[in-house]
Motif scaffolding. Structure first.
Motif, PDB file in Angstrom:
ATOM      1  N   LEU A  45       0.821  -1.203   0.000  1.00 46.78           N
ATOM      2  CA  LEU A  45       0.000   0.000   0.000  1.00 46.78           C
ATOM      3  C   LEU A  45       0.854   1.252   0.000  1.00 46.78           C
ATOM      4  CD1 LEU A  45      -2.580  -1.096   2.715  1.00 46.78           C
ATOM      5  CD2 LEU A  45      -2.792  -1.313   0.223  1.00 46.78           C
ATOM      6  N   ASP A  46       0.339   2.320  -0.633  1.00 42.91           N
ATOM      7  CA  ASP A  46       1.016   3.615  -0.594  1.00 42.91           C
ATOM      8  C   ASP A  46       0.621   4.326   0.712  1.00 42.91           C
ATOM      9  OD1 ASP A  46      -1.474   4.872  -0.931  1.00 42.91           O
ATOM     10  OD2 ASP A  46      -1.103   5.431  -3.016  1.00 42.91           O
ATOM     11  N   PRO A  47       1.166   5.512   0.996  1.00 44.56           N
ATOM     12  CA  PRO A  47       0.844   6.213   2.247  1.00 44.56           C
ATOM     13  C   PRO A  47      -0.650   6.530   2.424  1.00 44.56           C
ATOM     14  CG  PRO A  47       2.811   7.145   1.278  1.00 44.56           C
ATOM     15  CD  PRO A  47       2.239   6.184   0.265  1.00 44.56           C
ATOM     16  N   ASP A  48      -1.404   6.571   1.339  1.00 48.87           N
ATOM     17  CA  ASP A  48      -2.843   6.846   1.422  1.00 48.87           C
ATOM     18  C   ASP A  48      -3.677   5.582   1.582  1.00 48.87           C
ATOM     19  OD1 ASP A  48      -2.464   9.634   1.089  1.00 48.87           O
ATOM     20  OD2 ASP A  48      -2.305   9.351  -1.084  1.00 48.87           O
ATOM     21  N   GLY A  49      -3.034   4.411   1.639  1.00 49.37           N
ATOM     22  CA  GLY A  49      -3.742   3.156   1.802  1.00 49.37           C
ATOM     23  C   GLY A  49      -4.248   2.556   0.502  1.00 49.37           C
ATOM     24  N   LYS A  50      -3.817   3.122  -0.625  1.00 43.70           N
ATOM     25  CA  LYS A  50      -4.201   2.588  -1.937  1.00 43.70           C
ATOM     26  C   LYS A  50      -3.143   1.596  -2.416  1.00 43.70           C
ATOM     27  CE  LYS A  50      -6.566   6.820  -3.173  1.00 43.70           C
ATOM     28  NZ  LYS A  50      -6.576   7.996  -4.020  1.00 43.70           N
TER      29      LYS A  50
END
Length: 59
Positions: A45-50
């Protein structure tokens, strides 16, 4: 032409192993870990949770 859906793009270790696997249709990356009889797979996941997309991915 090699049309593999999934490709290992990084691997670390022998007995205890970590692999980063890319979906060649979406660019989404997964981490696979195994140590003896135990293993696990998870989407990265990226920092935004995507889902994390490989920055070098070209469809």
């Amino acid at each position: 032409m090699d049309n593999k859906r999934f490709q290992t793009i990084y691997s670390q270790g022998k007995i205890e192993n970590f692999k980063i696997i890319r979906d060649n249709e979406t660019g989404v990356m997964y981490m696979f870990h195994y140590a003896g009889p135990v293993s696990g797979l998870t989407v990265m996941l990226d920092p935004d949770g995507k889902p994390l997309i490989d920055k070098d991915f070209k469809k």
